[in-house]
Design a protein around this motif. Structure first.
Motif, PDB file in Angstrom:
ATOM      1  N   LYS A 188       0.823  -1.205   0.000  1.00 26.74           N
ATOM      2  CA  LYS A 188       0.000   0.000   0.000  1.00 26.74           C
ATOM      3  C   LYS A 188       0.863   1.264   0.000  1.00 26.74           C
ATOM      4  N   SER A 189       1.881   1.276   0.867  1.00 24.52           N
ATOM      5  CA  SER A 189       2.752   2.459   0.923  1.00 24.52           C
ATOM      6  C   SER A 189       3.487   2.667  -0.398  1.00 24.52           C
ATOM      7  N   ILE A 190       3.957   1.582  -0.973  1.00 27.90           N
ATOM      8  CA  ILE A 190       4.662   1.711  -2.250  1.00 27.90           C
ATOM      9  C   ILE A 190       3.707   2.238  -3.325  1.00 27.90           C
ATOM     10  N   ALA A 191       2.494   1.685  -3.335  1.00 29.60           N
ATOM     11  CA  ALA A 191       1.513   2.097  -4.343  1.00 29.60           C
ATOM     12  C   ALA A 191       1.216   3.594  -4.252  1.00 29.60           C
ATOM     13  N   GLU A 192       1.274   4.124  -3.025  1.00 31.33           N
ATOM     14  CA  GLU A 192       0.933   5.536  -2.815  1.00 31.33           C
ATOM     15  C   GLU A 192       2.153   6.454  -2.813  1.00 31.33           C
ATOM     16  N   SER A 193       3.323   5.875  -3.062  1.00 28.42           N
ATOM     17  CA  SER A 193       4.537   6.667  -2.852  1.00 28.42           C
ATOM     18  C   SER A 193       4.962   7.488  -4.062  1.00 28.42           C
ATOM     19  N   GLY A 194       4.242   7.367  -5.167  1.00 29.76           N
ATOM     20  CA  GLY A 194       4.503   8.245  -6.302  1.00 29.76           C
ATOM     21  C   GLY A 194       5.694   7.853  -7.161  1.00 29.76           C
ATOM     22  N   GLN A 195       6.273   6.681  -6.928  1.00 32.73           N
ATOM     23  CA  GLN A 195       7.418   6.272  -7.759  1.00 32.73           C
ATOM     24  C   GLN A 195       6.987   5.406  -8.932  1.00 32.73           C
ATOM     25  N   CYS A 196       5.804   4.798  -8.827  1.00 29.42           N
ATOM     26  CA  CYS A 196       5.333   3.911  -9.888  1.00 29.42           C
ATOM     27  C   CYS A 196       3.947   4.365 -10.350  1.00 29.42           C
ATOM     28  N   ILE A 234      10.771   7.883 -19.443  1.00 30.15           N
ATOM     29  CA  ILE A 234       9.621   8.517 -20.099  1.00 30.15           C
ATOM     30  C   ILE A 234       8.582   8.981 -19.078  1.00 30.15           C
ATOM     31  N   THR A 235       8.260   8.136 -18.095  1.00 31.57           N
ATOM     32  CA  THR A 235       7.206   8.547 -17.165  1.00 31.57           C
ATOM     33  C   THR A 235       7.630   9.763 -16.346  1.00 31.57           C
ATOM     34  N   PHE A 236       8.927   9.878 -16.054  1.00 27.81           N
ATOM     35  CA  PHE A 236       9.329  11.055 -15.282  1.00 27.81           C
ATOM     36  C   PHE A 236       9.509  12.295 -16.159  1.00 27.81           C
ATOM     37  N   ILE A 237       9.720  12.099 -17.452  1.00 27.53           N
ATOM     38  CA  ILE A 237       9.620  13.249 -18.365  1.00 27.53           C
ATOM     39  C   ILE A 237       8.173  13.764 -18.326  1.00 27.53           C
ATOM     40  N   LEU A 238       7.227  12.838 -18.296  1.00 24.74           N
ATOM     41  CA  LEU A 238       5.814  13.221 -18.266  1.00 24.74           C
ATOM     42  C   LEU A 238       5.422  13.867 -16.942  1.00 24.74           C
ATOM     43  N   SER A 239       6.231  13.638 -15.903  1.00 23.39           N
ATOM     44  CA  SER A 239       5.855  14.120 -14.571  1.00 23.39           C
ATOM     45  C   SER A 239       6.055  15.619 -14.397  1.00 23.39           C
ATOM     46  N   GLN A 240       6.870  16.216 -15.287  1.00 23.40           N
ATOM     47  CA  GLN A 240       7.165  17.626 -15.043  1.00 23.40           C
ATOM     48  C   GLN A 240       5.928  18.496 -15.243  1.00 23.40           C
ATOM     49  N   GLN A 241       5.768  19.432 -14.331  1.00 18.41           N
ATOM     50  CA  GLN A 241       4.616  20.352 -14.359  1.00 18.41           C
ATOM     51  C   GLN A 241       3.316  19.564 -14.493  1.00 18.41           C
ATOM     52  N   ASN A 242       3.200  18.508 -13.696  1.00 13.34           N
ATOM     53  CA  ASN A 242       2.056  17.603 -13.822  1.00 13.34           C
ATOM     54  C   ASN A 242       1.728  17.042 -12.447  1.00 13.34           C
ATOM     55  N   ASN A 243       0.568  16.430 -12.304  1.00 14.26           N
ATOM     56  CA  ASN A 243       0.248  15.786 -11.031  1.00 14.26           C
ATOM     57  C   ASN A 243       0.073  14.284 -11.217  1.00 14.26           C
ATOM     58  N   ILE A 244       0.147  13.545 -10.119  1.00 15.59           N
ATOM     59  CA  ILE A 244       0.253  12.095 -10.204  1.00 15.59           C
ATOM     60  C   ILE A 244      -0.953  11.417 -10.886  1.00 15.59           C
ATOM     61  N   PRO A 245      -2.187  11.783 -10.570  1.00 14.29           N
ATOM     62  CA  PRO A 245      -3.307  11.137 -11.271  1.00 14.29           C
ATOM     63  C   PRO A 245      -3.237  11.330 -12.784  1.00 14.29           C
ATOM     64  N   ARG A 246      -2.806  12.512 -13.184  1.00 15.83           N
ATOM     65  CA  ARG A 246      -2.746  12.769 -14.621  1.00 15.83           C
ATOM     66  C   ARG A 246      -1.571  12.055 -15.284  1.00 15.83           C
ATOM     67  N   ILE A 247      -0.456  11.964 -14.577  1.00 11.62           N
ATOM     68  CA  ILE A 247       0.676  11.199 -15.113  1.00 11.62           C
ATOM     69  C   ILE A 247       0.227   9.762 -15.350  1.00 11.62           C
ATOM     70  N   THR A 248      -0.452   9.190 -14.350  1.00  9.57           N
ATOM     71  CA  THR A 248      -0.955   7.818 -14.461  1.00  9.57           C
ATOM     72  C   THR A 248      -1.846   7.661 -15.683  1.00  9.57           C
ATOM     73  N   GLN A 249      -2.708   8.641 -15.896  1.00 18.59           N
ATOM     74  CA  GLN A 249      -3.633   8.597 -17.034  1.00 18.59           C
ATOM     75  C   GLN A 249      -2.887   8.633 -18.370  1.00 18.59           C
ATOM     76  N   ILE A 250      -1.883   9.495 -18.458  1.00 20.61           N
ATOM     77  CA  ILE A 250      -1.131   9.613 -19.706  1.00 20.61           C
ATOM     78  C   ILE A 250      -0.354   8.330 -19.987  1.00 20.61           C
ATOM     79  N   VAL A 251       0.273   7.772 -18.952  1.00 19.20           N
ATOM     80  CA  VAL A 251       1.013   6.516 -19.118  1.00 19.20           C
ATOM     81  C   VAL A 251       0.071   5.417 -19.599  1.00 19.20           C
ATOM     82  N   GLU A 252      -1.098   5.363 -18.987  1.00 14.83           N
ATOM     83  CA  GLU A 252      -2.115   4.391 -19.393  1.00 14.83           C
ATOM     84  C   GLU A 252      -2.491   4.576 -20.875  1.00 14.83           C
ATOM     85  N   ASN A 253      -2.675   5.818 -21.289  1.00 13.84           N
ATOM     86  CA  ASN A 253      -2.995   6.102 -22.690  1.00 13.84           C
ATOM     87  C   ASN A 253      -1.900   5.592 -23.624  1.00 13.84           C
ATOM     88  N   LEU A 254      -0.651   5.888 -23.268  1.00 18.05           N
ATOM     89  CA  LEU A 254       0.468   5.480 -24.121  1.00 18.05           C
ATOM     90  C   LEU A 254       0.528   3.965 -24.254  1.00 18.05           C
TER      91      LEU A 254
END
Length: 287
Positions: free
Chosen positions: A22-30, A121-141
DNA sequence: GGACAGGAAGTCC
DNA sequence: GGACTTCCTGTC
């Protein structure tokens, strides 16, 4: 830690203090973990689909013994001694300090050893972005560009796309949510396709690794340190993002020397990040 | 209620 | 120091 192997099921006798899904899932690294039910997750990594579930004293990983040995043991960083580093940190920090509170709150987080390309790639996407949206973009890709891995409970899951696959869809990247980071993603694809090997960075000094990664268009010190820490095994990498800088400003008078945590500063960084984001230790509830 | 500013695991110019 | 995609939040 004792490991029991049955057919397609690995049981780790381990507590949430040592390894908390649970902690890992919420820790913003994945960005590719989804919660199936409380303490049960579907994890996508290294072209695999893994179901993991946690109980009080053990964790079940639904995979072959071969995949456990070749992939998941390293992915979950199971050969790294967290307790040893935590004890060292606690021995040099004042009781009641921010770092000590952060460690106590965050025990169980592990630094995942993720795929370097995916992490880049996912951390390039993280700039000026928030975690729910990063997740969404990764999912789209993945859904749009990646290979189908298989299905679970009626849902299809896709692999993280290769550089070639992303470049095949370069005109659509913007629409998939990548936005202004599109040019950074395209340049990274080209660099890797032309032969640049990310894996060789695992064997270089962290400073050199951060230097090389910073030569990628769109990657500065923050993202370079994230890639070094979360995918290349460099535990001394110390990403400074807005949250970490806020902590340093609020609790350490604007100066923080991470070098005192010799070789494991990245671990401390992750505990601080998680604690700042997840806990309610701040006076934000006047009522 | 809906407009609007502010901010989000930053980096480039 | 401003710009950058887009979305979500809080405020009026």
């Amino acid at each position: 830690m004792i490991v029991n192997c049955m057919k397609d099921k690995i049981t780790l006798l381990i507590t949430p203090q040592e390894f908390s899904l649970k902690s890992i899932a919420e820790s913003g690294q994945c960005f590719r973990w989804s919660e199936l039910s409380p303490n049960k997750y579907l994890i996508l990594a290294y072209n695999r689909l893994l179901v993991a579930e946690q109980y009080d004293n053990y964790i079940n990983l639904y995979c072959s013994e071969e995949d456990y040995d070749n992939i998941w043991r390293s992915y979950f960083d199971l050969d790294y001694d967290y307790d040893n580093r935590i004890e060292r940190a606690l021995s040099i920090e004042d009781k009641g300090s921010y770092v000590v509170s952060a460690i106590e709150f965050s025990r169980g987080i592990r630094i995942l050893n993720q795929d370097p390309w995916e992490t880049l790639i996912t951390f390039i996407l993280s700039q000026q972005n928030n975690i729910p949206r990063i997740t969404q973009i990764v999912e789209n890709l993945c859904r749009y560009c990646g290979d189908l891995l298989g299905d679970y409970e009626g849902r299809d899951y896709y692999a993280f796309p290769t550089a070639e696959q992303l470049l095949d869809h370069y005109t659509e990247l913007k629409d998939l949510g990548v936005g202004f980071r599109e040019k950074y993603v395209i340049e990274a694809c080209k660099k890797v396709i032309s032969g640049y090997d990310l894996d060789q960075l695992k064997h270089k000094p962290t400073e050199e690794v951060v230097g090389e990664l910073s030569e990628f268009y769109g990657i500065g010190p923050k993202i370079a340190n994230c890639v070094a820490l979360f995918s290349l095994g460099h535990k001394d990498a110390f990403p400074r993002d807005v949250w970490i800088n806020r902590i340093i400003d609020n609790y350490y008078g604007g100066e923080f020397n991470e070098l005192k945590f010799t070789g494991y500063a990245g671990l401390i960084q992750q505990y601080m990040f998680y604690y700042e984001r997840r806990s309610n230790h701040q006076d934000n509830d006047p009522s």
